[in-house]
Design an enzyme around this catalytic site. Structure first.
Site, PDB file in Angstrom:
ATOM      1  CG  ASP A 167      -5.856  -1.154  15.014  1.00 56.75           C
ATOM      2  OD1 ASP A 167      -6.592  -0.449  14.311  1.00 56.75           O
ATOM      3  OD2 ASP A 167      -4.891  -0.717  15.651  1.00 56.75           O
ATOM      4  CD  GLN A 173      -0.878  -0.667   3.703  1.00 51.92           C
ATOM      5  OE1 GLN A 173      -2.095  -0.670   3.711  1.00 51.92           O
ATOM      6  NE2 GLN A 173      -0.170  -1.175   4.711  1.00 51.92           N
ATOM      7  N   GLY A 192      -2.882 -11.726   8.483  1.00 51.10           N
ATOM      8  CA  GLY A 192      -3.613 -12.073   9.700  1.00 51.10           C
ATOM      9  C   GLY A 192      -4.534 -13.267   9.535  1.00 51.10           C
TER      10      GLY A 192
HETATM   11  N1  SPD Z   1     -11.718   4.480   7.792  1.00 51.80           N
HETATM   12  C1  SPD Z   1     -10.571   4.379   8.608  1.00 51.80           C
HETATM   13  C2  SPD Z   1     -10.556   3.189   9.461  1.00 51.80           C
HETATM   14  C3  SPD Z   1      -9.239   3.033  10.123  1.00 51.80           C
HETATM   15  C4  SPD Z   1      -9.256   2.048  11.196  1.00 51.80           C
HETATM   16  N2  SPD Z   1      -7.948   1.658  11.635  1.00 51.80           N
HETATM   17  C5  SPD Z   1      -7.204   2.630  12.286  1.00 51.80           C
HETATM   18  C6  SPD Z   1      -5.871   2.124  12.694  1.00 51.80           C
HETATM   19  C7  SPD Z   1      -5.409   2.768  13.927  1.00 51.80           C
HETATM   20  N3  SPD Z   1      -4.529   1.947  14.655  1.00 51.80           N
END
Ligand code: SPD
Length: 285
Positions: free
Chosen positions: A161, A37, A144
């Site tokens: 996360d 990415q 994962g």
């Molecule tokens: N739309 C954004 C969603 C992001 C979620 N993950 C955030 C990572 C922070 N550790």
């Protein structure tokens, strides 16, 4: 060394077009294409440092506590004795920082597919990436979904996360993944998963909470307020083999943590499961 200045960052909601969020930036600290990415780190004018993956804001120093405290402390204040924790994604380190506030936790495995997110967070985001040196933490740079298949019956709590369901995180939003997480959890385990906004992504919330309801004894959805996400709110699907998020809530543990925290407390824990009527009816948990 800053490489540009006085610019705006603009997030365009890719999978729900027609809205943008613009943030003024002081400096671009990093802009790099990894194997998975585009990774960007900015020093913003209003919100401190900010991590962006594939054009989507992941966290800013100003409001990251609202996300990281809620993904971590809600399940950890419900599970009776959380010792072994797995974080999937979370390469910025904010979630593991919060997990380590629980003295009973003995081991935290972080499975982040993109090692460059960890590396750049350690370089530019010390407020979040401050716990990678803790001896309880082990980092795996793996997919994962494959990692959990190799670790049956291992974790008390799993926290997903993730970024959004486009790009490397897409697999984490599938029904197969929710089934595999159940096998990876111990007999009384809890998983919580980043599950987007009930305002903008009601279909995703309905689908993920549907998987939780189908495959876990106890399920739910709770949310937090993150002003630097274009929708302002983001939620988590709660998947539990045994404990109820409110009946099983250890309020004393939340009260002990409260002085160290910015967002989470016992009242927020309870209130975060109270959903607006339109989404409560739609997901019918
Ligand atoms: N739309 C954004 C969603 C992001 C979620 N993950 C955030 C990572 C922070 N550790």
């Amino acid at each position: 060394m800053p490489i540009e200045s006085h610019l705006w960052f603009e997030e365009i909601l890719e999978f729900d077009a027609g809205r943008t969020l613009k943030i003024k930036i002081n400096n671009i600290l990093e802009k790099k294409d990894s194997q998975f990415q585009r990774i960007e780190v900015y020093d913003t004018k209003p919100f401190g440092r900010m991590l962006v993956l594939d054009g989507v804001i992941m966290c800013t120093e100003w409001d990251e506590h609202a996300y990281h405290e809620m993904i971590a402390h809600v399940p950890l204040c419900v599970h009776k004795n959380p010792e072994n924790v797995l974080v999937i994604g979370g390469g910025d380190g904010g979630t593991i920082r919060e997990v380590l506030r629980h003295p009973g936790v003995k081991r935290v495995d972080l499975c982040e597919i993109d090692g460059e997110v960890v590396e750049l967070s350690r370089k530019h985001l010390p407020q979040m990436a401050c716990s990678f040196g803790d001896p309880r933490v082990k980092v795996y740079n793996e997919d994962g979904a494959k990692f959990i298949e190799r670790h049956p019956d291992t974790y008390d709590v799993i926290m997903v996360d993730s970024s959004d369901p486009i790009g490397p995180a897409e697999v984490l939003f599938s029904e197969e993944f929710y089934v595999a997480m159940k096998k990876c959890l111990r007999v009384d385990g809890i998983a919580v998963t980043q599950s987007e906004s009930f305002y903008y992504h009601g279909d995703i919330v309905k689908r993920l909470t549907g998987y939780a309801k189908k495959h876990y004894a106890v399920s739910g959805y709770y949310f937090t307020v993150v002003p630097t996400y274009p929708s302002g709110v983001i939620g988590f699907t709660f998947c539990s083999k045994k404990y109820h998020p409110l009946d099983g809530f250890n309020e004393a543990r939340a009260n002990e943590l409260e002085p160290q925290l910015t967002y989470y407390n016992a009242g927020i824990h309870r209130g975060s499961f109270s959903l607006p009527s339109f989404i409560r009816k739609r997901i019918a948990l």
